[in-house]
Enzyme design. Structure first.
Site, PDB file in Angstrom:
ATOM      1  N   ALA A 107      50.686  50.369  67.198  1.00 31.97           N
ATOM      2  CA  ALA A 107      50.004  49.809  68.304  1.00 31.97           C
ATOM      3  C   ALA A 107      50.216  50.757  69.711  1.00 31.97           C
ATOM      4  O   ALA A 107      51.005  50.297  70.516  1.00 31.97           O
ATOM      5  CB  ALA A 107      50.559  48.280  68.555  1.00 31.97           C
ATOM      6  N   HIS A 161      54.151  55.766  73.653  1.00 30.05           N
ATOM      7  CA  HIS A 161      54.354  56.444  72.333  1.00 30.05           C
ATOM      8  C   HIS A 161      53.436  57.898  72.409  1.00 30.05           C
ATOM      9  O   HIS A 161      54.101  58.867  71.834  1.00 30.05           O
ATOM     10  CB  HIS A 161      53.429  55.587  71.383  1.00 30.05           C
ATOM     11  CG  HIS A 161      53.838  54.488  70.987  1.00 30.05           C
ATOM     12  ND1 HIS A 161      53.424  53.343  71.195  1.00 30.05           N
ATOM     13  CD2 HIS A 161      54.979  54.141  69.995  1.00 30.05           C
ATOM     14  CE1 HIS A 161      53.916  52.110  70.921  1.00 30.05           C
ATOM     15  NE2 HIS A 161      55.080  52.781  70.248  1.00 30.05           N
ATOM     16  N   ASP A 179      64.205  51.457  74.360  1.00 29.14           N
ATOM     17  CA  ASP A 179      64.863  50.942  73.541  1.00 29.14           C
ATOM     18  C   ASP A 179      66.474  51.610  73.367  1.00 29.14           C
ATOM     19  O   ASP A 179      66.921  52.196  72.536  1.00 29.14           O
ATOM     20  CB  ASP A 179      64.281  51.058  72.139  1.00 29.14           C
ATOM     21  CG  ASP A 179      63.038  50.155  72.141  1.00 29.14           C
ATOM     22  OD1 ASP A 179      62.933  48.907  72.399  1.00 29.14           O
ATOM     23  OD2 ASP A 179      62.143  50.822  71.905  1.00 29.14           O
ATOM     24  N   GLN A 218      68.801  51.093  70.652  1.00 26.31           N
ATOM     25  CA  GLN A 218      68.456  51.737  69.478  1.00 26.31           C
ATOM     26  C   GLN A 218      68.733  53.209  69.465  1.00 26.31           C
ATOM     27  O   GLN A 218      68.927  53.851  68.335  1.00 26.31           O
ATOM     28  CB  GLN A 218      66.957  51.536  69.282  1.00 26.31           C
ATOM     29  CG  GLN A 218      66.250  52.344  68.170  1.00 26.31           C
ATOM     30  CD  GLN A 218      64.716  51.814  67.983  1.00 26.31           C
ATOM     31  OE1 GLN A 218      64.743  51.010  67.412  1.00 26.31           O
ATOM     32  NE2 GLN A 218      63.803  52.456  68.484  1.00 26.31           N
ATOM     33  N   LEU A 232      56.354  49.855  79.534  1.00 19.21           N
ATOM     34  CA  LEU A 232      55.243  49.522  78.476  1.00 19.21           C
ATOM     35  C   LEU A 232      55.912  49.288  76.959  1.00 19.21           C
ATOM     36  O   LEU A 232      56.747  49.689  76.792  1.00 19.21           O
ATOM     37  CB  LEU A 232      54.534  50.921  78.227  1.00 19.21           C
ATOM     38  CG  LEU A 232      53.418  51.435  79.311  1.00 19.21           C
ATOM     39  CD1 LEU A 232      52.688  52.618  78.910  1.00 19.21           C
ATOM     40  CD2 LEU A 232      52.901  50.284  80.039  1.00 19.21           C
ATOM     41  N   SER A 242      54.405  47.521  73.010  1.00 19.67           N
ATOM     42  CA  SER A 242      53.525  47.024  72.060  1.00 19.67           C
ATOM     43  C   SER A 242      53.414  45.609  72.169  1.00 19.67           C
ATOM     44  O   SER A 242      52.375  44.704  72.092  1.00 19.67           O
ATOM     45  CB  SER A 242      53.553  47.141  70.643  1.00 19.67           C
ATOM     46  OG  SER A 242      53.593  48.871  70.593  1.00 19.67           O
TER      47      SER A 242
HETATM   48  O1  PAF Z   1      61.134  51.662  67.975  1.00 18.89           O
HETATM   49  C1  PAF Z   1      60.550  51.224  67.193  1.00 18.89           C
HETATM   50  O2  PAF Z   1      59.357  51.280  67.135  1.00 18.89           O
HETATM   51  C2  PAF Z   1      61.129  51.047  65.826  1.00 18.89           C
HETATM   52  O3  PAF Z   1      62.311  50.313  66.007  1.00 18.89           O
HETATM   53  C3  PAF Z   1      61.342  52.361  64.827  1.00 18.89           C
HETATM   54  C4  PAF Z   1      62.231  53.314  65.477  1.00 18.89           C
HETATM   55  C5  PAF Z   1      60.032  52.966  64.504  1.00 18.89           C
HETATM   56  C6  PAF Z   1      62.011  51.762  63.673  1.00 18.89           C
HETATM   57  O4  PAF Z   1      61.039  50.928  62.814  1.00 18.89           O
END
Ligand code: PAF
Length: 280
Positions: free
Chosen positions: A32, A37, A151, A154, A185, A187
């Site tokens: 998406a 991205h 993120d 993350q 932004l 998804s």
């Molecule tokens: O950030 C994301 O899109 C997801 O958490 C990742 C890092 C691709 C892991 O599935």
């Protein structure tokens, strides 16, 4: 650009590149694609010779009540966008390729996964992220892996996995890409109807207000909360945390993250600003 579905195919392509002394960049995604991205793909294209993008909606990082089945999927569109950015390989495996029968290993990072999104979404979330990212690193063996700073937690979890497991990959976090009203932004922004979309800009405005309060030496979190309240948004969390350890902090006298998560209409949105430390 080649679209490949199997681990063996990715390994062969990456093996050829490594044998020719070419560097490998990985952009892990769930598809998406949006401009965020694409900015990661561009950075990978600038920094490495072979650019691999993974497209895998990772089931293990979704809770049963979350949006795994409705998560936006459009591989043909994603493939066209990735090809236009000069991506070499789009790795789009089926779930059974990543999690074959008998799969039994989980990567769990203690501490920093237990707060913020780990507390809101549950412990499975970062276990799922850490496990799939570690697998992708094992499959692709990238020199560089690129993630979005939206993120932020993350990114810290992935950095911790890399450090603790001595993985030989450099993690690059790329700046958040925003709409003209400041909405980060995501998804999941496609879930916003018109009313929710106009409300959603308040997340970034709240973080701006927190940042302005920080610069002026005033209390950060109340300033940000006031903006959300005015927009009728009740956050799941809005917190100031140390930018490395995610320990709660009262002031940003060292680098700190001001992080927010909130449900706006049908979407759960997250955002953050890095507040550069102003020594007390
Ligand atoms: O950030 C994301 O899109 C997801 O958490 C990742 C890092 C691709 C892991 O599935």
């Amino acid at each position: 650009m080649r679209i490949v579905r199997t681990i063996a195919e990715v390994r062969a392509a990456v093996g050829d590149a490594k044998a020719a002394d070419r560097s490998v960049g990985l952009v892990p995604t769930m598809g998406a694609f949006h401009e965020g991205h694409l900015s990661l793909m561009r950075a990978a294209r600038e920094q490495t010779d072979l650019v691999v993008v993974s497209l895998f909606v990772n089931p293990t990082q979704f809770a049963p009540n979350e949006d795994l089945s409705t998560y936006p999927r459009d591989e043909a569109r994603d493939a066209a966008l990735a090809a236009a950015e000069g991506v070499d390989i789009l790795f789009a495996p089926e779930p059974a390729e990543i999690y074959p029968d008998g799969f039994a290993t989980t990567i769990h990072v203690a501490g920093i996964t237990e707060v913020l999104d780990g507390a809101s979404r549950g412990p499975h979330h970062f276990d799922g992220v850490a496990t799939v990212v570690t697998k992708l690193f094992g499959i692709v063996r990238p020199d560089v892996a690129l993630f979005g700073q939206k993120d932020a937690q993350q990114v810290l979890v992935v950095r911790r996995v890399v450090r603790d497991l001595d993985l030989d990959v450099r993690i690059v976090a790329c700046p958040i890409v925003r709409e003209s009203d400041g909405l980060a932004l995501s998804s999941r922004n496609v879930y916003l109807d018109r009313e929710a979309r106009s409300q959603a800009g308040a997340l970034n405005r709240a973080l701006d207000a927190g940042e302005a309060a920080h610069q002026a030496g005033r209390e950060i979190v109340p300033a940000a909360l006031a903006v959300l309240a005015e927009a009728g948004i009740e956050p799941e969390y809005l917190e100031l945390r140390d930018a490395e350890t995610l320990e709660p902090v009262a002031r940003a006298d060292r680098d700190a993250l001001l992080l927010v998560a909130a449900r706006v209409g049908a979407a759960r949105l997250i955002d953050n600003h890095l507040l550069t430390g102003i020594p007390a």
